[in-house]
Structures are given as structure tokens and as C-alpha cells.
Design a protein around this motif. Structure first.
Motif, PDB file in Angstrom:
ATOM      1  N   GLN A  36       0.831  -1.211   0.000  1.00 35.15           N
ATOM      2  CA  GLN A  36       0.000   0.000   0.000  1.00 35.15           C
ATOM      3  C   GLN A  36       0.865   1.261   0.000  1.00 35.15           C
ATOM      4  O   GLN A  36       0.475   2.293  -0.532  1.00 35.15           O
ATOM      5  N   GLU A  37       2.057   1.174   0.610  1.00 37.18           N
ATOM      6  CA  GLU A  37       2.975   2.307   0.674  1.00 37.18           C
ATOM      7  C   GLU A  37       4.013   2.281  -0.452  1.00 37.18           C
ATOM      8  O   GLU A  37       4.839   3.184  -0.555  1.00 37.18           O
ATOM      9  N   LYS A  38       4.008   1.201  -1.240  1.00 34.28           N
ATOM     10  CA  LYS A  38       5.001   0.982  -2.298  1.00 34.28           C
ATOM     11  C   LYS A  38       6.412   1.079  -1.730  1.00 34.28           C
ATOM     12  O   LYS A  38       7.289   1.760  -2.248  1.00 34.28           O
ATOM     13  N   ARG A  39       6.630   0.349  -0.631  1.00 36.71           N
ATOM     14  CA  ARG A  39       7.892   0.450   0.100  1.00 36.71           C
ATOM     15  C   ARG A  39       8.348  -0.945   0.542  1.00 36.71           C
ATOM     16  O   ARG A  39       7.553  -1.787   0.917  1.00 36.71           O
ATOM     17  N   VAL A  40       9.667  -1.137   0.496  1.00 42.26           N
ATOM     18  CA  VAL A  40      10.310  -2.322   1.066  1.00 42.26           C
ATOM     19  C   VAL A  40      11.304  -1.826   2.115  1.00 42.26           C
ATOM     20  O   VAL A  40      12.085  -0.907   1.844  1.00 42.26           O
ATOM     21  N   VAL A  41      11.247  -2.430   3.292  1.00 45.34           N
ATOM     22  CA  VAL A  41      12.173  -2.097   4.368  1.00 45.34           C
ATOM     23  C   VAL A  41      12.858  -3.394   4.790  1.00 45.34           C
ATOM     24  O   VAL A  41      12.207  -4.419   4.973  1.00 45.34           O
ATOM     25  N   VAL A  42      14.179  -3.327   4.935  1.00 43.18           N
ATOM     26  CA  VAL A  42      14.965  -4.483   5.360  1.00 43.18           C
ATOM     27  C   VAL A  42      15.788  -4.057   6.574  1.00 43.18           C
ATOM     28  O   VAL A  42      16.567  -3.106   6.493  1.00 43.18           O
ATOM     29  N   GLY A  63      22.857  -2.034  14.280  1.00 45.44           N
ATOM     30  CA  GLY A  63      21.691  -2.157  13.423  1.00 45.44           C
ATOM     31  C   GLY A  63      21.783  -1.240  12.220  1.00 45.44           C
ATOM     32  O   GLY A  63      22.477  -0.229  12.222  1.00 45.44           O
ATOM     33  N   ALA A  64      21.080  -1.613  11.181  1.00 47.47           N
ATOM     34  CA  ALA A  64      21.002  -0.822   9.960  1.00 47.47           C
ATOM     35  C   ALA A  64      19.653  -1.112   9.302  1.00 47.47           C
ATOM     36  O   ALA A  64      18.984  -2.088   9.645  1.00 47.47           O
ATOM     37  N   ALA A  65      19.286  -0.269   8.379  1.00 46.69           N
ATOM     38  CA  ALA A  65      18.037  -0.481   7.642  1.00 46.69           C
ATOM     39  C   ALA A  65      18.218  -0.029   6.204  1.00 46.69           C
ATOM     40  O   ALA A  65      18.943   0.923   5.925  1.00 46.69           O
ATOM     41  N   LEU A  66      17.567  -0.738   5.328  1.00 40.39           N
ATOM     42  CA  LEU A  66      17.465  -0.352   3.921  1.00 40.39           C
ATOM     43  C   LEU A  66      16.006  -0.003   3.669  1.00 40.39           C
ATOM     44  O   LEU A  66      15.108  -0.714   4.132  1.00 40.39           O
ATOM     45  N   ARG A  67      15.781   1.063   2.942  1.00 42.06           N
ATOM     46  CA  ARG A  67      14.405   1.435   2.605  1.00 42.06           C
ATOM     47  C   ARG A  67      14.360   1.768   1.126  1.00 42.06           C
ATOM     48  O   ARG A  67      15.151   2.579   0.634  1.00 42.06           O
ATOM     49  N   PHE A  68      13.454   1.121   0.436  1.00 43.99           N
ATOM     50  CA  PHE A  68      13.255   1.353  -0.992  1.00 43.99           C
ATOM     51  C   PHE A  68      11.861   1.930  -1.190  1.00 43.99           C
ATOM     52  O   PHE A  68      10.882   1.381  -0.699  1.00 43.99           O
ATOM     53  N   GLU A  69      11.789   3.044  -1.910  1.00 48.48           N
ATOM     54  CA  GLU A  69      10.521   3.725  -2.175  1.00 48.48           C
ATOM     55  C   GLU A  69      10.085   3.484  -3.618  1.00 48.48           C
ATOM     56  O   GLU A  69      10.892   3.126  -4.468  1.00 48.48           O
ATOM     57  N   CYS A  70       8.808   3.708  -3.890  1.00 47.27           N
ATOM     58  CA  CYS A  70       8.218   3.577  -5.238  1.00 47.27           C
ATOM     59  C   CYS A  70       8.386   2.166  -5.790  1.00 47.27           C
ATOM     60  O   CYS A  70       8.678   1.974  -6.968  1.00 47.27           O
ATOM     61  N   VAL A  71       8.213   1.178  -4.926  1.00 47.05           N
ATOM     62  CA  VAL A  71       8.383  -0.223  -5.312  1.00 47.05           C
ATOM     63  C   VAL A  71       7.045  -0.762  -5.813  1.00 47.05           C
ATOM     64  O   VAL A  71       6.039  -0.695  -5.109  1.00 47.05           O
ATOM     65  N   LEU A  72       7.032  -1.287  -7.028  1.00 42.28           N
ATOM     66  CA  LEU A  72       5.801  -1.792  -7.629  1.00 42.28           C
ATOM     67  C   LEU A  72       5.558  -3.261  -7.331  1.00 42.28           C
ATOM     68  O   LEU A  72       4.418  -3.714  -7.321  1.00 42.28           O
TER      69      LEU A  72
END
Length: 110
Positions: A36-42, A63-72
């Protein structure tokens, strides 16, 4: 561990970020696809390679995080989602352009 923050805008930026994340560990349950947010978080645990250099070398993790926006879409191969507590070892983050500026991001695990 000093806080690092990357904004990846091109392939060269991604190579730098990928290098800093090499050998990070990821719990299967910490790969979050939010359609719904078109987002992937790792969420990852990574070694502080920067702090492990020099005379006062100290091996620490953080700790670390990856965030990808506009993911279809988000696809996963050879990961058993039923084993949410299993850990994966991140080898690299790669990008393949399809139609500029869009493309495919590949998270490669051992």
C-alpha cells in the motif's frame, strides 16, 4: 559505532552502500514489503568495518536499515517464509535498469 546514512542516487552510490552492508545478517521476518505504501524495508545487523581498522581496532556490530521507495512489486526466491527466525547473509545489493529511471534492485544472499 558512528551513524552512517546513505542516499543512493546512482549505481556508484549503490556500490558504496552495498560495500558497507556486505556480510550483514537479515532475519527473514525483517524483510518487510508494504504494497500500500510501495515500500520495502529491510532491517539488518552489520559489522562496523570502519571501527575495525587502525591501532585501536574494535569489532562491533550494530543495526542498519534499507528502505526502498516507489516499489511496484517484491519477489523472493529460495527463502522459506515459514521460517521467520532464519537468518540470511547479505552478499550484495545490485541494480539493473529497465526503463530509465526505473529498474530492479537485487538483494543477493548466501
Amino acid at each position: 559505532m558512528d551513524q552512517l546514512k546513505f542516499v543512493v542516487l546512482d549505481e556508484e552510490d549503490l556500490e558504496v552502500a552495498s560495500t558497507h552492508l556486505q556480510d550483514a545478517v537479515v532475519r527473514v521476518s525483517d524483510i518487510l514489503w508494504r504494497p500500500q505504501e510501495k515500500r520495502v524495508v529491510v532491517v539488518l545487523g552489520r559489522l562496523d568495518w570502519e571501527g575495525a581498522q587502525g591501532e585501536n581496532a574494535e569489532f562491533r556490530s550494530g543495526g542498519a536499515a534499507l528502505r526502498f521507495e516507489c516499489v511496484l512489486s517484491c519477489k523472493c526466491r529460495q527463502v522459506d517464509h515459514g521460517h521467520k527466525d532464519d537468518f540470511l547473509n547479505l552478499l550484495a545489493v545490485e541494480f539493473s535498469e529497465t526503463e530509465a529511471p526505473s529498474g530492479v534492485v537485487l538483494l543477493e544472499f548466501s
